[in-house]
Each structure stands twice: as structure tokens, then as C-alpha cells.
Write an enzyme that holds these catalytic residues in place. Structure first.
Site, mmCIF file in Angstrom:
data_model
loop_
_atom_site.group_PDB
_atom_site.id
_atom_site.type_symbol
_atom_site.label_atom_id
_atom_site.label_comp_id
_atom_site.label_asym_id
_atom_site.label_seq_id
_atom_site.Cartn_x
_atom_site.Cartn_y
_atom_site.Cartn_z
ATOM 1 N N LYS A 188 0.839 -1.205 0.000
ATOM 2 C CA LYS A 188 0.000 0.000 0.000
ATOM 3 C C LYS A 188 0.880 1.265 0.000
ATOM 4 O O LYS A 188 2.079 1.194 0.230
ATOM 5 C CB LYS A 188 -0.956 -0.024 1.206
ATOM 6 C CG LYS A 188 -1.868 -1.264 1.227
ATOM 7 C CD LYS A 188 -2.964 -1.217 0.161
ATOM 8 C CE LYS A 188 -3.492 -2.554 -0.281
ATOM 9 N NZ LYS A 188 -4.445 -3.235 0.540
HETATM 10 C C1 LIG Z 1 -5.486 -4.393 0.812
HETATM 11 C C2 LIG Z 1 -6.963 -4.226 0.825
HETATM 12 C C3 LIG Z 1 -7.737 -4.595 1.927
HETATM 13 C C4 LIG Z 1 -7.201 -5.371 3.083
HETATM 14 O O1 LIG Z 1 -6.173 -4.741 3.744
HETATM 15 P P1 LIG Z 1 -5.344 -5.561 4.850
HETATM 16 O O2 LIG Z 1 -4.609 -4.492 5.572
HETATM 17 O O3 LIG Z 1 -4.454 -6.488 4.096
HETATM 18 O O4 LIG Z 1 -6.326 -6.266 5.692
HETATM 19 C C5 LIG Z 1 -9.080 -4.295 1.922
HETATM 20 N N1 LIG Z 1 -9.650 -3.684 0.868
HETATM 21 C C6 LIG Z 1 -8.947 -3.342 -0.225
HETATM 22 C C7 LIG Z 1 -9.640 -2.628 -1.342
HETATM 23 C C8 LIG Z 1 -7.576 -3.632 -0.290
HETATM 24 O O5 LIG Z 1 -6.888 -3.327 -1.385
#
Ligand SMILES: *Cc1c(COP(=O)(O)O)cnc(C)c1O
Length: 378
Positions: A188
Site C-alpha cells: 500500500k
Molecule cells: C489491501 C486491501 C484490503 C485489506 O487490507 P489488509 O490491511 O491487508 O487487511 C481491503 N480492501 C482493499 C480494497 C484492499 O486493497
């Protein structure tokens, strides 16, 4: 001219952790306190300043933030929660973990964002909440979604895993939602490996989530770590969703650099847009408002997607698919009886999509090479 395969791979993603972040994490490792403590609190305060949201609770994932948001509003068995078809599975699985039913809604063909018209049609007497997703970094139409929620008395829980920095119609993530859920997962924009946070304007919700993130205990380890021993009580059935100070330490200086790295991302984004212009065999999703520039996605013909994906890989280019529509995945098909035609626009986008390498350090030469390869696949 045919493109020659380059020797060095262009990675799909490169995180932005630098020496000062590593030093901060190392300092925690050299200290006595490793779990949720003062470093996490410091991050929460700084993230609250950045987002403009008064209450921020750090967690170990965005999935946990989604799950606890729903639980904090007492959503569970017998309730329905609206989610988009074009998203990562966690948006829907968090709903299922509460016992509630995710009700899938199709997306807009131009942007892949949830369609507000179809969203409102999906509201029933059982609907309790909407979970809009700010896909690729672009905000969903939060003004429209808030208006729908208010008309029907629903909660809005924003999945902002792709969008800390974006803005649309003067609205930022978390400003119109009841809660907003962020991710600090490995790939991210702000990354520490695994991590997340929940933001809200409601102090009572923040307090509930704080208790639910550590077993439903009335005091966290950091509170008990005082001169005089204080007993804790169990006041709710909670989860184990608290973050560690080791990982929180990686986020504090990264957050200070976030706006700077966004400018770099925007430059890479613009360069790609310029280089891909006029290629009739692909199109770029529309970007309403100011994107957080999380994923750079192209849409190609569905019957050629996998071929192009594999040819890019063969040319030593890292790629990903974000995402095949959730209702086309086996678990959703088998448990909800969905067929691709149930949500045709998301199914189509999911069959067309390819994410290209995208991060601040992706340079001109690499971008030109990737665009050159794509031009050959016309
Ligand atoms: C990465 C992601 C998540 C989950 O995030 P985590 O921190 O891995 O639980 C949820 N929604 C979207 C759209 C994502 O890209």
C-alpha cells in the site's frame, strides 16, 4: 522495432522504507516494550493530524478495521451490508465474519467505482451499512453515498485501503463516512508489512474499537505497565487485532513523507498516461477528482488479457490483477449463487484489468520500456 527483453526485472512494487524508518524500528527492538504502546500512540496522533479525523485506532490490518467497524455498530446475523463487486475480497469477508450478508452491487463502467444508482436499488429493510471502496486511489462518490445512507438510515464504512491521500468534490476519505478503514499492508502507499487503522469522528465508536482490538480487555498492556499494578477486566468478547510498536515505528516518518511521495507518484502516473496515449487496444479508467495514485491499471480486451499479462511477464515486467470481480470467485459463486452476468460491468472490468508496475522510483527508462512492450501487443 521489436523490444528486446531486459535483463533486470522491473518489480511490480517497491516499498518506500528507508534508513530512518529502519532506525526507528530498531530503536523499538532495543527497548523493552514491543507491543502496542507509546510508539503506536504517537503514530495514531500523527495520523489523526494527517487525516483530520479526531479519533484514530491503529490495528493489525484494514480487514480488522472493517470487521470492528461493523461490530461497533452491532451489525451481525440477519443484517445486510452493501459492498461493490469490484474490490478485494476483504471488503466482503469482513462482513461475513460478523454473520451479516454482503449484498454485492455492480460498478460504473468508466471508473470501476460502485454505482450509486444500483446501490440505492439494493437497499432493503435489512440493510444496515454500505462499504464503499476508493478503488485504485479514486474516491467513490461519497456525497451521493452519504445522501443514500441518510435517506435510509444506514452507516457508511469506507474501505480506504487504496486511498489515504485522495480527494473528490472537496471530500477526503473519512469525512462523510461513519468510519474509515486504512491499510498499511506490504504494497500500500503507506506500508509496514501488515497494519491498518480505523478513523472516526465518534469517540464512543473509537473507544469500543480500542477495547475490541485486544480481547475485550478494559486496559491494554501499555496502561498496565505503570508503577502500581492495576487489574484489567474483560468487558466484551474481543479479537486480537492490536498492532506492534515495531511496525508502528516504520510508519511515523513515512507518513511525514507521504505528500512528497504522492507528488512522485503523480509524476509517474502522468508519464504513463502520456506514453500510453493513442494506444487503441487499451484504455485507462476515469479518475474522478484527485487520486491517491495507488494502482496504475489498464483495461484491455478480455479475450487478450491473460496473453498480454504473460507477455509482459516474459519481458521481465512485474504485473498483477486488481481485481477479478469478487462475485466471479469460487467461494462467492458457490455460497451466493452468483454468475458473472449477475454484475456484468464488474465481471467485464475484472476480465480486462492489468496493473502495471507503479511506485515513486519507477523511472523514465522503465516506463518507456513498459509502454514499448504494450505498443507491440496492439
Ligand atoms: C489491501 C486491501 C484490503 C485489506 O487490507 P489488509 O490491511 O491487508 O487487511 C481491503 N480492501 C482493499 C480494497 C484492499 O486493497
Amino acid at each position: 522495432m521489436t523490444m528486446q527483453r531486459r535483463a533486470e526485472k522491473i518489480e511490480f512494487f517497491r516499498h518506500g522504507i528507508i534508513e530512518e524508518d529502519i532506525a526507528a524500528a530498531t530503536a523499538v527492538l532495543r527497548s523493552i516494550f514491543l507491543t502496542t504502546g507509546t510508539v503506536t500512540r504517537d503514530f495514531e496522533a500523527k495520523f489523526s493530524d494527517y487525516t483530520g479525523l479526531p479519533y484514530l485506532v491503529a490495528l493489525n490490518s484494514c480487514t480488522a478495521a472493517l470487521h470492528l467497524s461493523l461490530l461497533a455498530y452491532d451489525i451481525g446475523v440477519g443484517d445486510e451490508v452493501i459492498v461493490p463487486a469490484m474490490t478485494f475480497i476483504a471488503t466482503a469477508t469482513a462482513v461475513m465474519h460478523t454473520g451479516a450478508t454482503p449484498v454485492v452491487v455492480d460498478c460504473l463502467p468508466e471508473s470501476g467505482l460502485i454505482d450509486p444508482v444500483q446501490l440505492e436499488r439494493a437497499v432493503t429493510s435489512k440493510t444496515k451499512a454500505i462499504v464503499p471502496v476508493h478503488l485504485y486511489g479514486s474516491l467513490a462518490d461519497m456525497r451521493a453515498i452519504r445522501a443514500i445512507a441518510d435517506r435510509h438510515g444506514l452507516r457508511v464504512i469506507e474501505d480506504a485501503a487504496h486511498c489515504i491521500e485522495g480527494e473528490r468534490d472537496g471530500v477526503r476519505p473519512g469525512q462523510l463516512g461513519d468510519t474509515v478503514c486504512y491499510s498499511f499492508y506490504a504494497t500500500k502507499n503507506l506500508a509496514c508489512g501488515e497494519g491498518g487503522a480505523l478513523g472516526t469522528k465518534d469517540p464512543a465508536i473509537a473507544e469500543k474499537v480500542r477495547i475490541l482490538r485486544t480481547h475485550g480487555m478494559s486496559r491494554e498492556a501499555a496502561d498496565r505497565y505503570t508503577d502500581r499494578y492495576q487489574h484489567w477486566d474483560m468487558v466484551a468478547l474481543g479479537w486480537k487485532y492490536n498492532p506492534t510498536d515495531i511496525l508502528s515505528a516504520l510508519l511515523i516518518r513515512q507518513l511525514e513523507r507521504l505528500d512528497e511521495t504522492l507528488v512522485q507518484r503523480e509524476r509517474v502516473w502522468e508519464r504513463y498516461t502520456r506514453l500510453l496515449e493513442g494506444m487503441g487496444h487499451l484504455r485507462l479508467p476515469d479518475v474522478p477528482g484527485k487520486s491517491a495514485c495507488h494502482l496504475f491499471t489498464i483495461w484491455v480486451a478480455p479475450e487478450r488479457r491473460d496473453e498480454i499479462l504473460h507477455r509482459l511477464q516474459a519481458m521481465n515486467i512485474g504485473v498483477a490483477v486488481n481485481y477479478r470481480a469478487i462475485h466471479t470467485l469460487r467461494y462467492f459463486r458457490e455460497n451466493f449463487g452468483y454468475r458473472p452476468e449477475s454484475f456484468p460491468i464488474a465481471a467485464d472490468i475484472g476480465a480486462r484489468t492489468i496493473s502495471l508496475p507503479f511506485y515513486p522510483s519507477l523511472d523514465e527508462e522503465q516506463s518507456v520500456y513498459i509502454a514499448g512492450c504494450l505498443r507491440e501487443y496492439a
